[in-house]
Write a protein that holds these residues in place. Structure first.
Motif, PDB file in Angstrom:
ATOM      1  N   ARG A  17       1.859  -2.766  -7.228  1.00  0.00           N
ATOM      2  CA  ARG A  17       0.724  -3.590  -6.813  1.00  0.00           C
ATOM      3  C   ARG A  17       0.620  -3.699  -5.287  1.00  0.00           C
ATOM      4  NH1 ARG A  17      -0.774  -8.042 -11.044  1.00  0.00           N
ATOM      5  NH2 ARG A  17      -1.003  -6.586 -12.754  1.00  0.00           N
ATOM      6  N   TRP A  18       1.765  -3.831  -4.731  1.00  0.00           N
ATOM      7  CA  TRP A  18       1.785  -4.031  -3.280  1.00  0.00           C
ATOM      8  C   TRP A  18       1.141  -2.813  -2.589  1.00  0.00           C
ATOM      9  CZ3 TRP A  18       1.386  -7.237   0.221  1.00  0.00           C
ATOM     10  CH2 TRP A  18       1.813  -7.020   1.527  1.00  0.00           C
ATOM     11  N   VAL A  19       1.468  -1.653  -3.121  1.00  0.00           N
ATOM     12  CA  VAL A  19       0.894  -0.435  -2.556  1.00  0.00           C
ATOM     13  C   VAL A  19      -0.616  -0.451  -2.701  1.00  0.00           C
ATOM     14  CG1 VAL A  19       0.756   2.058  -2.841  1.00  0.00           C
ATOM     15  CG2 VAL A  19       2.939   0.908  -3.012  1.00  0.00           C
ATOM     16  N   LEU A  20      -1.044  -0.911  -3.831  1.00  0.00           N
ATOM     17  CA  LEU A  20      -2.497  -0.974  -4.050  1.00  0.00           C
ATOM     18  C   LEU A  20      -3.151  -1.944  -3.076  1.00  0.00           C
ATOM     19  CD1 LEU A  20      -3.044  -0.900  -7.873  1.00  0.00           C
ATOM     20  CD2 LEU A  20      -3.777   0.723  -6.168  1.00  0.00           C
ATOM     21  N   VAL A  21      -2.465  -3.056  -2.923  1.00  0.00           N
ATOM     22  CA  VAL A  21      -3.044  -4.033  -1.979  1.00  0.00           C
ATOM     23  C   VAL A  21      -3.180  -3.405  -0.603  1.00  0.00           C
ATOM     24  CG1 VAL A  21      -2.551  -6.168  -0.753  1.00  0.00           C
ATOM     25  CG2 VAL A  21      -2.261  -6.065  -3.220  1.00  0.00           C
ATOM     26  N   GLN A  22      -2.100  -2.735  -0.224  1.00  0.00           N
ATOM     27  CA  GLN A  22      -2.137  -2.087   1.103  1.00  0.00           C
ATOM     28  C   GLN A  22      -3.273  -1.070   1.158  1.00  0.00           C
ATOM     29  OE1 GLN A  22       1.787  -0.452   1.604  1.00  0.00           O
ATOM     30  NE2 GLN A  22       2.048  -1.675   3.418  1.00  0.00           N
ATOM     31  N   PHE A  23      -3.299  -0.268   0.150  1.00  0.00           N
ATOM     32  CA  PHE A  23      -4.337   0.759   0.072  1.00  0.00           C
ATOM     33  C   PHE A  23      -5.708   0.125   0.145  1.00  0.00           C
ATOM     34  CE2 PHE A  23      -3.300   5.011  -0.127  1.00  0.00           C
ATOM     35  CZ  PHE A  23      -4.315   5.760  -0.707  1.00  0.00           C
ATOM     36  N   GLY A  24      -5.840  -0.965  -0.614  1.00  0.00           N
ATOM     37  CA  GLY A  24      -7.122  -1.650  -0.653  1.00  0.00           C
ATOM     38  C   GLY A  24      -7.506  -2.155   0.730  1.00  0.00           C
ATOM     39  N   ALA A  25      -6.462  -2.766   1.331  1.00  0.00           N
ATOM     40  CA  ALA A  25      -6.719  -3.302   2.679  1.00  0.00           C
ATOM     41  C   ALA A  25      -7.151  -2.183   3.625  1.00  0.00           C
ATOM     42  CB  ALA A  25      -5.452  -3.980   3.189  1.00  0.00           C
ATOM     43  N   PHE A  26      -6.405  -1.086   3.512  1.00  0.00           N
ATOM     44  CA  PHE A  26      -6.691   0.058   4.404  1.00  0.00           C
ATOM     45  C   PHE A  26      -8.113   0.536   4.188  1.00  0.00           C
ATOM     46  CE2 PHE A  26      -6.422   4.006   6.430  1.00  0.00           C
ATOM     47  CZ  PHE A  26      -6.605   5.055   5.538  1.00  0.00           C
ATOM     48  N   ILE A  27      -8.463   0.630   2.950  1.00  0.00           N
ATOM     49  CA  ILE A  27      -9.806   1.160   2.663  1.00  0.00           C
ATOM     50  C   ILE A  27     -10.869   0.150   3.121  1.00  0.00           C
ATOM     51  CG2 ILE A  27     -11.393   1.729   0.827  1.00  0.00           C
ATOM     52  CD1 ILE A  27      -9.096   3.000  -0.642  1.00  0.00           C
ATOM     53  N   VAL A  28     -10.608  -1.098   2.838  1.00  0.00           N
ATOM     54  CA  VAL A  28     -11.600  -2.126   3.249  1.00  0.00           C
ATOM     55  C   VAL A  28     -11.808  -2.097   4.746  1.00  0.00           C
ATOM     56  CG1 VAL A  28     -11.866  -4.607   3.505  1.00  0.00           C
ATOM     57  CG2 VAL A  28     -11.308  -3.662   1.282  1.00  0.00           C
ATOM     58  N   LEU A  29     -10.670  -2.043   5.406  1.00  0.00           N
ATOM     59  CA  LEU A  29     -10.798  -2.047   6.876  1.00  0.00           C
ATOM     60  C   LEU A  29     -11.544  -0.799   7.376  1.00  0.00           C
ATOM     61  CD1 LEU A  29      -7.344  -3.505   7.765  1.00  0.00           C
ATOM     62  CD2 LEU A  29      -9.562  -4.490   8.246  1.00  0.00           C
ATOM     63  N   CYS A  30     -11.170   0.303   6.777  1.00  0.00           N
ATOM     64  CA  CYS A  30     -11.930   1.533   7.140  1.00  0.00           C
ATOM     65  C   CYS A  30     -13.399   1.331   6.913  1.00  0.00           C
ATOM     66  CB  CYS A  30     -11.421   2.704   6.288  1.00  0.00           C
ATOM     67  SG  CYS A  30     -10.077   3.602   7.042  1.00  0.00           S
ATOM     68  N   MET A  36       4.659   3.605   4.026  1.00  0.00           N
ATOM     69  CA  MET A  36       4.988   3.203   2.652  1.00  0.00           C
ATOM     70  C   MET A  36       4.938   4.398   1.709  1.00  0.00           C
ATOM     71  SD  MET A  36       5.473   0.078   0.959  1.00  0.00           S
ATOM     72  CE  MET A  36       5.790  -0.565   2.445  1.00  0.00           C
ATOM     73  N   LEU A  37       3.952   5.207   1.883  1.00  0.00           N
ATOM     74  CA  LEU A  37       3.787   6.342   0.979  1.00  0.00           C
ATOM     75  C   LEU A  37       4.997   7.263   0.981  1.00  0.00           C
ATOM     76  CD1 LEU A  37       0.051   7.379   1.199  1.00  0.00           C
ATOM     77  CD2 LEU A  37       1.287   6.534  -0.750  1.00  0.00           C
ATOM     78  N   VAL A  38       5.644   7.312   2.136  1.00  0.00           N
ATOM     79  CA  VAL A  38       6.850   8.155   2.211  1.00  0.00           C
ATOM     80  C   VAL A  38       7.844   7.735   1.150  1.00  0.00           C
ATOM     81  CG1 VAL A  38       8.778   8.801   3.650  1.00  0.00           C
ATOM     82  CG2 VAL A  38       6.505   8.681   4.618  1.00  0.00           C
ATOM     83  N   HIS A  39       7.955   6.400   0.962  1.00  0.00           N
ATOM     84  CA  HIS A  39       8.890   5.927  -0.079  1.00  0.00           C
ATOM     85  C   HIS A  39       8.333   6.105  -1.470  1.00  0.00           C
ATOM     86  CE1 HIS A  39      11.605   4.109   2.799  1.00  0.00           C
ATOM     87  NE2 HIS A  39      10.533   3.558   3.427  1.00  0.00           N
ATOM     88  N   ILE A  40       7.042   5.881  -1.578  1.00  0.00           N
ATOM     89  CA  ILE A  40       6.468   5.761  -2.918  1.00  0.00           C
ATOM     90  C   ILE A  40       6.345   7.107  -3.618  1.00  0.00           C
ATOM     91  CG2 ILE A  40       4.459   5.034  -4.216  1.00  0.00           C
ATOM     92  CD1 ILE A  40       5.805   2.693  -3.106  1.00  0.00           C
ATOM     93  N   ILE A  41       5.870   8.077  -2.911  1.00  0.00           N
ATOM     94  CA  ILE A  41       5.527   9.339  -3.560  1.00  0.00           C
ATOM     95  C   ILE A  41       6.700   9.978  -4.295  1.00  0.00           C
ATOM     96  CG2 ILE A  41       4.810  11.697  -3.130  1.00  0.00           C
ATOM     97  CD1 ILE A  41       2.696  10.638  -1.305  1.00  0.00           C
ATOM     98  N   PRO A  42       7.937   9.986  -3.720  1.00  0.00           N
ATOM     99  CA  PRO A  42       9.054  10.562  -4.519  1.00  0.00           C
ATOM    100  C   PRO A  42       9.257   9.825  -5.848  1.00  0.00           C
ATOM    101  CG  PRO A  42       9.721  10.273  -2.247  1.00  0.00           C
ATOM    102  CD  PRO A  42       8.359   9.666  -2.356  1.00  0.00           C
TER     103      PRO A  42
END
Lengths: 735, 154
Positions: free
Chosen positions: A52-65, A104-110
């Protein structure tokens, strides 16, 4: 005009390009805003997504973009400083978030990748399990088939049914085209086609047993694939267009009751096998699977066992039928024998009476005639008639007696008589003939020979007459000596016969010695057989039926004695000896006491020490009263332990109650025997019981008791018993 | 009552006991054993019999009233009673015991109860009769007479 830091187009704004950029930015913003919304929506829905946290981050990133691009819209035209500030803030934030996300993605993707691999692994495992499930299911199926087959096979004991059922069930389970069973022939050199599945009447088809393919199959307990062209598999005429299905053969051991009884037949192996051949349908692509082969092997074993059971049952039923037949035959034979004996007895009885009556008439009238006045020739004739008829009468009597003796229906008629007189009478009867033949006869009676004895007078006379008569008959010269004595056990007697003189009986021994013709020792055994006479010319003329000795022997045996002849050879004379058991009579007159032994009068048992053992108080008292009344000195005990403690060598008799069921009561007898090793010290043991049957008597004897008495005992009974007991030290008659 | 009359009634009474089968010849044997050296033999034996039998009958009633009847205990008692009664010549008691024993072997509880009743009945009968007999004898002895010896015609 303010100086702004925003990048401003230095060339005149191209309205079209501007418009397109404007629109694109707008759409980008919209997309950027809608993506997180979609994400949120779907995540809310799924509720299992772990990042979820990743999604939140992603969401934030996208919103800000999106925000950045949106704010960009305002920068196309002149804008105020606030807008620029907002733009900058937005851009800064966006940068921060995007960097954070990137990190974060560096950790998540593996992680995400590994999830994927795990998923793949699980899928593989599931596939494997599925495969194994499939295998187990097939095995279970096979097992079920086997169980069902076995059940079918074992539910019958008829050999043919077993085999037929096997083939049918196997054919059904494995969907076979053909199934056949080859059994070894009697010689064991060939296999014969015994059963097939499809063909109703199999042709009488044999193959020799020594084929290599058959040896191969017999050599192993597994099912073996064989060629469809082998002789055992070719059951039907082959038309060329068929592609023959695969064939499997397996051996079926034929078990015998005992495989160890080997007759020495070297060609036959000790184990015999039958051959089962199974054929898959032709023109199908089916192959024999391992589990099917296993099924076949198991079935073959079961069939073997079932067959042997059926064979054993057949055998036993045949044996039983045979026995029943034999029983019936024996029964019939026995009944026939009984009928024959009855018929003979009836015949004899009738003939006896019918023959004796005229005989008596002849003898009586001839004797009477003898008394009258006769001329010498007439006298001679009458005497001959008399002699012949007496002979005939004797012969008839002998035959009748012998047949009754053999039946065992002859019984001795006991009476008291004078033994000395008997001998003298016999001699008087024989003397005339002896005198004529000039054979002196002497009689020696032993001094201790009792005068008055109890026995069968008539028959004893018959025996002595017969023996002495024989002596006279077969002697031409010499003297005849008759000796009578009381025999003791150390006299010479045939080795298998022991004489034990008891109180009121004795054994009379009579020896008749003659110096006549003598007998060949080899002929001695034949003497006592019926109708046989030693054939020697000299004796031919003596006549006689040859029954005499046989009858005498029977009588002697009835009197519990023995008879034998000793001879030193032909021409050296012979001695006939017999022993018979007689009773001693107390009476000096011939009053004839029918019972043996004689009954003494009121015997006195004063002071006789006896011991009474009885658990029952009342019967103990009664027995004691009885014995006290007779004058005994009575000690009573109520248990076997007490009895053992109290018994001593002063007690002459021990009466023990053995009424209670079980053997324990008799143990006391054994213990008393153990306690008193010297026979004369041991008290006599008498059992008191309510049971008079043979088994009780035998039991008492086997435990060493000297006598048995039936309860309740009467006074007279007890008196008699005691006197008999003390006289003989043994008593088994008071029942 | 006159002595002769008493003696006659005693004889008749005893004869009736034999005729009814209450006593058998064994009782006569017991009477034969009674002499000067042993004047009370019969009454001693009979008293002992009464004591024994009362005890045994009690035990039997108890055993048969149990929930689960232990025939292994019942049988020896009956055997004992049978032995005692045959020793003194109580014929009917003995016969009842024989029947009782056979039902014991079959383990038939119902029948055993019935048999016990039967045995008790016979026992009280013989007890009663013997007690009467002894009273008669005592009366005779008290009057100074002799107890006549029993002659049985069978």
């Amino acid at each position: 005009m303010e100086v702004c830091n925003c990048i401003e187009p230095q060339w005149p704004a191209d309205e079209l390009l501007m418009k397109y950029q404007y629109i694109s930015d707008f759409f980008i913003a919209v997309a950027y805003f809608s993506i997180p919304l979609e994400l949120i929506y779907f995540v809310k829905k799924s509720a299992v997504f772990p990042y979820r946290w990743v999604l939140v981050q992603f969401g934030a990133f996208i919103v800000l973009c999106g925000a950045t691009h949106l704010i960009n819209l305002w920068t196309f035209t002149t804008h105020s400083r606030t807008v620029a500030l907002v733009m900058t803030t937005a851009k800064v934030l966006t940068a921060v978030v995007s960097c954070a996300t990137a990190l974060m993605l560096v950790h998540i993707i593996p992680d995400l990748l590994s999830v994927k691999t795990r998923e793949l692994f699980l899928k593989n495992k599931a596939a494997e399990l599925d495969r194994e499930m499939g295998l187990i299911r097939t095995q279970e199926e096979t097992g079920r088939h086997v169980r069902m087959l076995t059940h079918e096979i074992r539910s019958t004991l008829d050999r043919h049914t077993i085999l037929k059922t096997t083939l049918v069930e196997l054919g059904r389970t494995l969907a076979l085209e053909e199934c056949a069973l080859w059994m070894p022939t009697r010689t064991g050199l060939e296999l014969q086609l015994s059963y097939t599945l499809r063909q109703q009447h199999p042709v009488e088809y044999t193959v020799p047993i020594q084929l290599p393919v058959i040896n191969q199959v017999f050599g192993t307990s597994r099912a073996v694939k064989i060629s469809p062209n082998s002789p055992v598999a070719r059951l039907r005429p082959v038309s060329g267009k068929y592609l023959l299905g695969e064939v499997v053969a397996v051996r079926v051991p034929l078990l015998h009751l005992s495989n160890f009884q080997i007759n020495d037949w070297p060609e036959l192996s000790t184990k015999r096998y039958a051959l089962m051949v199974l054929m898959l349908p032709s023109d199908s692509a089916r192959q024999w699977h391992v589990h099917e082969l296993e099924l076949v092997e198991v079935v073959a074993d079961q069939v073997a066992v079932a067959l042997s059971h059926a064979a054993i049952l057949e055998e036993s039923m045949r044996a039983r039928d045979l026995l029943m037949e034999q029983n019936v035959a024996l029964d019939i034979a026995r009944r026939e024998a009984e009928t024959a004996i009855r018929a003979r007895n009836d015949f004899l009885a009738v003939m006896n009476h019918e023959m004796r009556t005229p005989m008596h008439a002849i003898i009586a009238l001839s004797s009477l005639l003898q008394e009258t006045e006769l001329t010498p020739e007439q006298r001679l004739m009458v005497e001959t008639v008399l002699k012949s008829s007496s002979l005939l009468a004797t012969l008839m009597n002998d035959v009748l007696d012998l047949s009754r003796l053999e039946d065992g229906s002859l019984q001795l008629e006991l009476g008291t008589f004078n033994l000395h007189t008997l001998f003298r009478e016999v001699l008087n009867l024989i003397k005339p003939i002896a005198v004529v033949k000039k054979l002196p006869i002497t009689l020696n009676l032993a001094p201790d020979l009792p005068e008055f004895v109890v026995g069968d007078e008539k028959r004893l006379m018959q025996i002595i007459l017969n023996i002495v008569g024989n002596a006279v008959k077969f002697s031409k010269q010499g003297s005849i000596t008759v000796t009578a004595l009381v025999t003791k056990s150390d006299n010479r007697a045939p080795p298998d016969f022991f004489v034990v003189p008891t109180g009121s009986h004795f054994y009379l021994r009579v020896k008749v010695k003659d110096l006549g013709a003598g007998i060949n020792p080899q002929d001695i055994p034949k003497l006592f057989t019926k109708f046989a006479q030693t054939q020697s010319l000299a004796t031919r003329s003596s006549g006689g039926s040859g029954l005499g000795l046989a009858i005498s022997k029977r009588f002697v045996n009835l009197m519990e004695g023995n008879i034998w002849i000793e001879s030193d050879g032909v021409g050296k004379g012979c001695t006939a000896i017999f022993d018979v058991k007689l009773g001693i009579s107390n009476e000096s007159k011939q009053s004839g006491i029918p019972k043996v032994p004689a009954n003494p009068q009121h015997a006195n048992f004063a002071g006789l020490k006896v011991l009474v053992m009885d658990e029952n108080g009342v019967s103990r008292m009664v027995t004691k009263g009885l014995l006290v009344h007779l004058g005994c000195e009575v000690t009573t005990v109520s248990s076997s332990e007490e009895c053992l403690r109290v018994v001593s060598h002063e007690h002459k008799v021990v009466f023990m109650d053995v009424c209670m069921p079980g053997v324990e009561n008799y143990q006391i007898a054994i213990r008393i025997h153990e306690k008193f090793t010297k026979r004369h010290q041991r008290p006599l043991l008498v059992a008191l019981t309510g049971n008079t049957d043979k088994s009780t008597k035998e039991k008492c004897m086997s435990f060493g008791l000297d006598g048995v008495l039936l309860k309740p005992v009467s006074l007279d009974n007890m008196r008699n018993v005691l006197s008999d007991l003390l006289e003989h030290r043994v008593l088994y008659e008071a029942m | 009552m006159e002595l002769a009359q008493m003696q006659k009634s005693l004889q008749d009474y005893t004869k009736s006991l034999f005729l009814e089968g209450v006593l058998d010849s064994q009782f006569l044997q017991l009477q034969q054993l009674q002499d000067e050296s042993n004047p009370d033999f019969v009454s001693q034996v009979v008293t002992l019999f009464f004591q024994d039998s009362d005890r045994i009958l009690n035990d039997l009633s108890l055993s048969l009233d149990q929930q689960v009847v232990d025939f292994k205990k019942v049988d020896p008692h009956v055997h004992q009673l049978k032995g005692s009664s045959s020793s003194i010549g109580a014929q009917r008691v003995k016969n009842a015991c024989v029947v009782f024993r056979s039902f014991c072997e079959q383990q038939n509880v119902e029948a055993c109860h019935r048999c016990l009743q039967q045995v008790k009945q016979e026992y009280y009968l013989v007890k009663n009769r013997l007690e009467t007999l002894f009273k008669l004898e005592q009366q005779i002895v008290a009057s100074g007479g002799m107890i006549p010896a029993m002659e049985l015609g069978f």
